[in-house]
Write an enzyme that holds these catalytic residues in place. Structure first.
Site, PDB file in Angstrom:
ATOM      1  N   HIS A  50     -13.489  29.810 -41.290  1.00  0.00           N
ATOM      2  CA  HIS A  50     -13.207  31.072 -41.930  1.00  0.00           C
ATOM      3  C   HIS A  50     -13.859  31.608 -43.257  1.00  0.00           C
ATOM      4  O   HIS A  50     -13.907  30.976 -44.067  1.00  0.00           O
ATOM      5  CB  HIS A  50     -11.587  30.716 -42.286  1.00  0.00           C
ATOM      6  N   HIS A  52     -16.032  35.319 -45.310  1.00  0.00           N
ATOM      7  CA  HIS A  52     -16.656  36.748 -44.837  1.00  0.00           C
ATOM      8  C   HIS A  52     -17.583  37.040 -45.203  1.00  0.00           C
ATOM      9  O   HIS A  52     -17.941  37.184 -46.361  1.00  0.00           O
ATOM     10  CB  HIS A  52     -15.415  37.694 -46.598  1.00  0.00           C
ATOM     11  N   GLN A 141      -8.967  44.398 -43.649  1.00  0.00           N
ATOM     12  CA  GLN A 141      -8.718  44.293 -45.207  1.00  0.00           C
ATOM     13  C   GLN A 141      -7.667  45.231 -45.154  1.00  0.00           C
ATOM     14  O   GLN A 141      -6.501  44.227 -46.038  1.00  0.00           O
ATOM     15  CB  GLN A 141      -9.718  44.530 -46.132  1.00  0.00           C
ATOM     16  N   HIS A 199      -4.929  36.948 -40.862  1.00  0.00           N
ATOM     17  CA  HIS A 199      -4.822  36.346 -42.525  1.00  0.00           C
ATOM     18  C   HIS A 199      -3.524  36.285 -42.591  1.00  0.00           C
ATOM     19  O   HIS A 199      -2.931  37.610 -42.374  1.00  0.00           O
ATOM     20  CB  HIS A 199      -5.876  37.032 -43.803  1.00  0.00           C
ATOM     21  N   GLU A 202      -0.122  35.160 -46.338  1.00  0.00           N
ATOM     22  CA  GLU A 202      -1.314  35.040 -47.514  1.00  0.00           C
ATOM     23  C   GLU A 202      -0.452  35.464 -49.096  1.00  0.00           C
ATOM     24  O   GLU A 202      -0.594  36.241 -50.204  1.00  0.00           O
ATOM     25  CB  GLU A 202      -2.635  35.174 -48.154  1.00  0.00           C
ATOM     26  N   ASP A 297     -13.814  30.198 -46.816  1.00  0.00           N
ATOM     27  CA  ASP A 297     -13.512  31.449 -47.329  1.00  0.00           C
ATOM     28  C   ASP A 297     -14.180  32.413 -47.651  1.00  0.00           C
ATOM     29  O   ASP A 297     -15.086  33.537 -47.557  1.00  0.00           O
ATOM     30  CB  ASP A 297     -11.862  31.371 -47.583  1.00  0.00           C
ATOM     31  N   TRP A 303     -13.452  38.098 -54.647  1.00  0.00           N
ATOM     32  CA  TRP A 303     -12.512  37.197 -55.133  1.00  0.00           C
ATOM     33  C   TRP A 303     -12.459  35.781 -55.903  1.00  0.00           C
ATOM     34  O   TRP A 303     -11.915  35.165 -56.005  1.00  0.00           O
ATOM     35  CB  TRP A 303     -11.935  36.775 -53.709  1.00  0.00           C
TER      36      TRP A 303
END
Ligand SMILES: [Zn+2]
Length: 386
Positions: A50, A52, A141, A199, A202, A297, A303
């Site tokens: 996982h 991005h 997203q 996802h 979360e 992640d 983030w």
């Protein structure tokens, strides 16, 4: 090459590599001129379930002032459409190089379907990358049912050739539409023979229970073994009774939970004091016999500004905040990176005689020492990337 007195799969043994293959395991004597590495930990290559890559390394370009998930999403949205193919490719390649330096040669990346140019760039990279195996997840997203355009882009991204169908049910307008988005994702994956990677929940309140729906859909549509539920942090806040029910469904359906320690620890539980933690129930999932992956992640993205693509660091973070510090749990956290983390790629490598010598040697006596010291491994490849 000979590995002497090394920790391998819970045993202390010797292992010989010759001609790119593992040729012997047991008690072995060095041959004249043979390179010998001793008293370390040896394991297969690591896998990343996982990350991005479209957003990786952008944290400096879009500093997250508040440190929140919401500002991360807003900062990413402001950059996303203007990046362009080359920018995405350059950062993704650089990040994959970092992964490779830490012995990770299988990477599953999500890509925001809001920008189809970025989707095309990561599919192009998947098809041309010679350093290992890359999978691309079509990740909406901003939600898929939040506007007709979002759903259209998400579908188009899947049809462009992604390996997995993504979803973000807790981000849809209502819990009902969140569940509907899961049905759309699972049906599309079933039709096209793809994986599902969500996802999922979360959030940090007990009202988010999309994991239950995802498990049921997986069984209804025959997707066993092909579905991943990322994050599942709301489970932390579920009652013990609901969590037991959820974990039973996870086991029954074969859905794999992937926890993401870096993002979960900094993005969740940011409210007023006393603060809670935001992570899924890894100890209870393990105790029940479920498969849990550990993802990085974010790698220096909007983030999470830190990170270096070293999955051992992610496991190190997890064992602290999830209270996984028994000897057995430390071993499980480390071995997950080279076992359960491979599951989403359809096969799990094993160090056995006759297998390709794709392996890592850590100068650390056992998994607990690897976690304590977090050294870069020596990376052996059966076939060097061209
Ligand atoms: Zn993610």
């Amino acid at each position: 090459m000979l590995f002497v007195d090394c920790w391998i799969d819970g045993r202390r043994v010797d292992l010989r590599v010759d001609g790119g293959l593992i040729v012997e395991l047991g008690r072995l004597d060095p041959r004249p001129g043979e390179e010998v590495l001793a008293r370390g930990t040896v394991c297969p290559h690591l896998a990343e379930p996982h990350v991005h890559l479209d957003a990786a390394l952008l944290g400096r370009r879009a500093p997250n002032v508040s440190g929140t998930l919401e500002e991360g999403i807003a900062n990413w949205a402001a950059l996303r459409d203007g990046l362009g193919r080359q920018d995405v490719l350059d950062r993704a390649r650089e990040t994959l190089g970092w992964y490779a330096s830490f012995g990770c040669t299988r990477v599953r990346t999500h890509v925001d379907t809001g920008c189809l140019e970025n989707v095309a760039a990561l599919i192009e990279l998947r098809d041309t990358w010679t350093g290992g195996q890359l999978q691309v997840v079509a990740f909406p997203q901003e939600g898929m049912l939040t506007s007709p355009r979002h759903e259209e882009h998400w579908r188009e991204a899947v049809l462009m050739g992604c390996d997995a169908v993504g979803a973000i049910p807790h981000f849809e307008p209502t819990r009902g539409s969140g569940d509907r988005s899961l049905r759309l994702a699972c049906e599309l994956a079933s039709e096209r023979g793809l994986y599902v990677d969500v996802h999922c929940d979360e959030r940090e309140t007990d009202e988010f229970r999309h994991l239950l729906t995802l498990c049921r859909l997986s069984m209804e549509l025959g997707l066993e073994g092909r579905v991943v539920a990322g994050h599942c942090t709301a489970m932390h806040h579920w009652s013990d009774e609901l969590a037991a029910q959820g974990i039973e469904l996870v086991l029954e359906s074969g859905v794999q939970v992937v926890t993401n320690p870096f993002d979960n620890i900094v993005l969740l539980g940011r409210g007023s004091y006393p603060r809670t933690r935001g992570h899924t129930r890894v100890d209870e999932l393990w105790a029940a016999g479920a498969s849990v992956g550990i993802g990085h992640d974010s790698v220096m993205d909007p983030w999470y500004r830190l990170g270096n693509a070293n999955l051992v660091e992610a496991a190190y973070m997890l064992v602290h905040y999830a209270h996984l510090t028994s000897e057995e749990q430390l071993v499980r956290a480390f071995t997950t990176l080279s076992s359960d983390n491979h599951r989403c790629f359809g096969s799990v490598p094993r160090l056995e005689v006759g297998q390709p010598a794709d392996l890592l040697f850590y100068e650390a006596a056992d998994p607990a020492e690897v976690l304590r010291l977090r050294p870069a491994p020596r990376v052996l490849r059966a076939s060097a990337p061209s």
